[in-house]
Scaffold this motif. Structure first.
Motif, PDB file in Angstrom:
ATOM      1  N   THR A  50       0.834  -1.206   0.000  1.00 10.25           N
ATOM      2  CA  THR A  50       0.000   0.000   0.000  1.00 10.25           C
ATOM      3  C   THR A  50       0.867   1.253   0.000  1.00 10.25           C
ATOM      4  N   THR A  51       1.933   1.241   0.773  1.00 10.55           N
ATOM      5  CA  THR A  51       2.844   2.393   0.814  1.00 10.55           C
ATOM      6  C   THR A  51       3.483   2.621  -0.540  1.00 10.55           C
ATOM      7  N   THR A  57       5.810   7.379  -7.357  1.00 10.42           N
ATOM      8  CA  THR A  57       6.840   8.200  -7.991  1.00 10.42           C
ATOM      9  C   THR A  57       8.134   8.191  -7.182  1.00 10.42           C
ATOM     10  N   ALA A  58       8.014   8.323  -5.885  1.00  7.81           N
ATOM     11  CA  ALA A  58       9.205   8.319  -5.031  1.00  7.81           C
ATOM     12  C   ALA A  58       9.928   6.976  -5.114  1.00  7.81           C
ATOM     13  N   TRP A  59       9.193   5.882  -5.097  1.00  9.48           N
ATOM     14  CA  TRP A  59       9.813   4.561  -5.158  1.00  9.48           C
ATOM     15  C   TRP A  59      10.477   4.308  -6.505  1.00  9.48           C
ATOM     16  N   THR A  61      11.648   6.617  -8.529  1.00 12.87           N
ATOM     17  CA  THR A  61      12.829   7.472  -8.557  1.00 12.87           C
ATOM     18  C   THR A  61      13.968   6.843  -7.755  1.00 12.87           C
ATOM     19  N   ALA A  62      13.669   6.359  -6.566  1.00 12.11           N
ATOM     20  CA  ALA A  62      14.694   5.732  -5.730  1.00 12.11           C
ATOM     21  C   ALA A  62      15.278   4.497  -6.414  1.00 12.11           C
ATOM     22  N   ALA A  63      14.435   3.690  -7.028  1.00  7.31           N
ATOM     23  CA  ALA A  63      14.913   2.496  -7.730  1.00  7.31           C
ATOM     24  C   ALA A  63      15.799   2.886  -8.912  1.00  7.31           C
ATOM     25  N   GLY A  64      15.428   3.940  -9.621  1.00  6.04           N
ATOM     26  CA  GLY A  64      16.235   4.410 -10.750  1.00  6.04           C
ATOM     27  C   GLY A  64      17.600   4.912 -10.306  1.00  6.04           C
TER      28      GLY A  64
END
Length: 84
Positions: A50-51, A57-59, A61-64
């Motif tokens: 759920t988070t 978008t944040a996840w 971006t962090a993965a990228g």
């Protein structure tokens, strides 16, 4: 659980002993599930999913950024090994 072979050396357990051990293990695992630990883990996984969905978008971006950093590190190591 083990049987004794020639000269008193221990050998592998027989099929009957293995079956008894499997039954005991299943019962123990059944008790762990009854304790609710599986539900707790499932709840944490649902919360994490759920988070991620709510902050997609944040996840992404962090993965990228992580992938770019790993690729940069890998290419630096490859260049360093070629120069040696």
């Amino acid at each position: 659980m083990t049987t004794t072979g020639l000269h008193g050396m221990k050998t592998l357990p027989g099929a009957r002993a293995l079956r008894r051990q499997a039954v005991r293990t299943r019962k123990e695992l059944g008790r762990l599930v009854e304790d609710g630990k599986l539900d707790s883990a499932r709840g944490k996984a649902v919360r994490a999913a759920t988070t991620v969905r709510s902050h997609r978008t944040a996840w992404v971006t962090a993965a990228g950024v992580l992938a770019a950093a790993l690729l940069a590190r890998r290419s630096r190591r490859a260049r360093r090994e070629q120069s040696v």
